[in-house]
Write an enzyme that holds these catalytic residues in place. Structure first.
Site, PDB file in Angstrom:
ATOM      1  N   THR A  47     -13.703 -13.753   5.264  1.00 56.78           N
ATOM      2  CA  THR A  47     -13.859 -13.117   6.573  1.00 56.78           C
ATOM      3  C   THR A  47     -14.747 -13.950   7.478  1.00 56.78           C
ATOM      4  O   THR A  47     -14.407 -14.214   8.632  1.00 56.78           O
ATOM      5  CB  THR A  47     -14.475 -11.714   6.407  1.00 56.78           C
ATOM      6  OG1 THR A  47     -13.647 -10.943   5.549  1.00 56.78           O
ATOM      7  CG2 THR A  47     -14.602 -11.022   7.742  1.00 56.78           C
ATOM      8  N   TYR A 110      -4.421  -2.950   7.674  1.00 57.40           N
ATOM      9  CA  TYR A 110      -3.474  -2.454   8.666  1.00 57.40           C
ATOM     10  C   TYR A 110      -2.385  -1.582   8.050  1.00 57.40           C
ATOM     11  O   TYR A 110      -2.353  -0.376   8.300  1.00 57.40           O
ATOM     12  CB  TYR A 110      -2.834  -3.577   9.498  1.00 57.40           C
ATOM     13  CG  TYR A 110      -1.969  -2.987  10.605  1.00 57.40           C
ATOM     14  CD1 TYR A 110      -2.551  -2.338  11.684  1.00 57.40           C
ATOM     15  CD2 TYR A 110      -0.579  -3.032  10.536  1.00 57.40           C
ATOM     16  CE1 TYR A 110      -1.772  -1.752  12.668  1.00 57.40           C
ATOM     17  CE2 TYR A 110       0.212  -2.457  11.527  1.00 57.40           C
ATOM     18  CZ  TYR A 110      -0.398  -1.820  12.583  1.00 57.40           C
ATOM     19  OH  TYR A 110       0.373  -1.234  13.550  1.00 57.40           O
ATOM     20  N   TYR A 136     -12.008  -7.657  -3.371  1.00 62.54           N
ATOM     21  CA  TYR A 136     -12.896  -7.539  -2.208  1.00 62.54           C
ATOM     22  C   TYR A 136     -12.633  -6.204  -1.522  1.00 62.54           C
ATOM     23  O   TYR A 136     -11.557  -5.968  -0.984  1.00 62.54           O
ATOM     24  CB  TYR A 136     -12.648  -8.709  -1.257  1.00 62.54           C
ATOM     25  CG  TYR A 136     -13.490  -8.744  -0.013  1.00 62.54           C
ATOM     26  CD1 TYR A 136     -14.657  -7.986   0.129  1.00 62.54           C
ATOM     27  CD2 TYR A 136     -13.138  -9.574   1.050  1.00 62.54           C
ATOM     28  CE1 TYR A 136     -15.417  -8.041   1.279  1.00 62.54           C
ATOM     29  CE2 TYR A 136     -13.895  -9.651   2.204  1.00 62.54           C
ATOM     30  CZ  TYR A 136     -15.034  -8.878   2.315  1.00 62.54           C
ATOM     31  OH  TYR A 136     -15.799  -8.937   3.461  1.00 62.54           O
ATOM     32  N   ARG A 141     -13.453  -2.795   7.508  1.00 62.29           N
ATOM     33  CA  ARG A 141     -12.568  -3.748   8.167  1.00 62.29           C
ATOM     34  C   ARG A 141     -11.107  -3.516   7.826  1.00 62.29           C
ATOM     35  O   ARG A 141     -10.218  -3.887   8.597  1.00 62.29           O
ATOM     36  CB  ARG A 141     -12.962  -5.189   7.791  1.00 62.29           C
ATOM     37  CG  ARG A 141     -14.355  -5.582   8.246  1.00 62.29           C
ATOM     38  CD  ARG A 141     -14.642  -7.056   8.012  1.00 62.29           C
ATOM     39  NE  ARG A 141     -14.094  -7.866   9.092  1.00 62.29           N
ATOM     40  CZ  ARG A 141     -14.821  -8.618   9.927  1.00 62.29           C
ATOM     41  NH1 ARG A 141     -16.139  -8.654   9.804  1.00 62.29           N
ATOM     42  NH2 ARG A 141     -14.248  -9.323  10.873  1.00 62.29           N
ATOM     43  N   LYS A 164     -16.309  -7.876  -5.098  1.00 61.14           N
ATOM     44  CA  LYS A 164     -17.222  -8.006  -3.970  1.00 61.14           C
ATOM     45  C   LYS A 164     -17.218  -6.653  -3.280  1.00 61.14           C
ATOM     46  O   LYS A 164     -16.228  -6.267  -2.653  1.00 61.14           O
ATOM     47  CB  LYS A 164     -16.786  -9.103  -2.998  1.00 61.14           C
ATOM     48  CG  LYS A 164     -17.708  -9.212  -1.773  1.00 61.14           C
ATOM     49  CD  LYS A 164     -17.193 -10.201  -0.747  1.00 61.14           C
ATOM     50  CE  LYS A 164     -18.101 -10.200   0.492  1.00 61.14           C
ATOM     51  NZ  LYS A 164     -17.608 -11.094   1.556  1.00 61.14           N
ATOM     52  N   ILE A 204     -22.225 -12.176  -2.284  1.00 60.10           N
ATOM     53  CA  ILE A 204     -21.430 -13.094  -1.463  1.00 60.10           C
ATOM     54  C   ILE A 204     -21.924 -12.865  -0.048  1.00 60.10           C
ATOM     55  O   ILE A 204     -21.667 -11.826   0.557  1.00 60.10           O
ATOM     56  CB  ILE A 204     -19.925 -12.845  -1.640  1.00 60.10           C
ATOM     57  CG1 ILE A 204     -19.529 -13.178  -3.091  1.00 60.10           C
ATOM     58  CG2 ILE A 204     -19.117 -13.687  -0.655  1.00 60.10           C
ATOM     59  CD1 ILE A 204     -18.077 -12.920  -3.431  1.00 60.10           C
TER      60      ILE A 204
END
Length: 293
Positions: A47, A110, A136, A141, A164, A204
């Protein structure tokens, strides 16, 4: 027992850009800066690296470049996630072919999916490669959250080794730890020590872009049993951690890198440059932390 990919501070490294695209000469400088300051792993094309606006060719090239330049000195983990399972497989296979140490695979965004969809998505990717996978989870997001019970089911796959975790929910992380043996890395710089206290293996980090030694030292102190020192470092860097998210990541951290003398360059639309008031705040804090003069 699955092998741990890395222990300590991994940097979610920003991607320097110029008018020609990716500034590879500057990326090499940034990689060397990280290694010189004891970062424990490089996470490329995540990202913070603006992978979402890279072309397919750029995404592949930047992964290979990082692997070649790091040359085995520390682990290189490539972001290869997508909301399209087949695209994630293609990119993951390429990353594996050029020698990455692990993959970072984000939840589908999305289009989203159900928990059973997450299991199918990640399992299909894991079946297609023979390299460790770090899941992740960043629901702020992507709009989808991995539940502890889903992690438990995914943990049975030999290639799925770690998480993560950026959901911000320490209670859920505790439940995940109780249900399965996946390694956990903090995906939030303000929760490094709390997650280490739950058995986490590290972070991370966005902060590591500008203060790699500090984040390494925070983790190293905790692992050495110096929990008070680790907590003090977490608190010491709290203001800058907050400022690096005052606008959507990676807007502030790329601006900070530019202020520090790196040619991090511009951001790709739809990301825009930092506002004047946030520039002033970030500049003031970087001076307070002795990162710029």
């Amino acid at each position: 027992m699955k092998k741990t990919v890395f222990k300590g501070a991994g940097v979610a490294i920003a991607t320097p850009l110029n008018s020609d695209g990716i500034n590879y000469a500057e990326l090499e400088k940034m990689l060397e800066f990280q290694i010189a300051n004891h970062t424990d792993a490089i996470i490329i094309a995540g990202t913070t690296g603006e992978a979402a606006t890279m072309t397919e060719e750029e995404h592949r090239q930047v992964i290979k470049f990082a692997v070649d330049k790091v040359n085995g000195r520390i682990p290189v983990i490539a972001g290869t996630g997508s909301n399209c399972t087949q695209r994630a497989i293609a990119l993951s296979r390429y990353a594996a072919s050029v020698g990455v140490d692990a993959l970072l695979v984000v939840t589908p965004y999305y289009n989203k999916c159900t928990q059973s969809g997450l299991i199918a998505h990640f399992t299909t990717i894991a079946d297609a490669v023979n390299v460790p996978i770090i899941l992740y989870n960043v629901p702020s997001r992507t709009g989808v959250n991995i539940l502890p019970e889903t992690y438990a089911k995914l943990s049975t796959h030999p290639n799925i080794v770690a998480i993560k975790e950026a959901n911000g929910d320490l209670s859920a992380i505790l439940k995940t730890r109780a249900l399965c043996d996946l390694d956990i890395y903090s995906g939030n710089d303000d929760q490094i020590v709390p997650i280490l206290s739950l058995g986490g293996k590290g972070v991370i980090s966005v902060l590591s872009n500008v203060a790699p030694q500090a984040v390494h030292d925070m983790c190293a102190a905790y692992f050495a049993g110096q929990t008070e020192k680790a907590a003090d470092l977490q608190i010491k860097w709290a203001k800058l951690i907050s400022a690096l998210f005052i606008e959507v990541n990676p807007i502030p951290v790329k601006h900070a890198l530019n202020l520090m003398g790196f040619a991090a360059g511009h951001l790709r639309l739809p990301l825009t440059e930092i506002s004047p008031e946030h520039h002033q705040l970030l500049s003031t804090l970087l001076k307070q932390y002795n990162l710029i003069k």
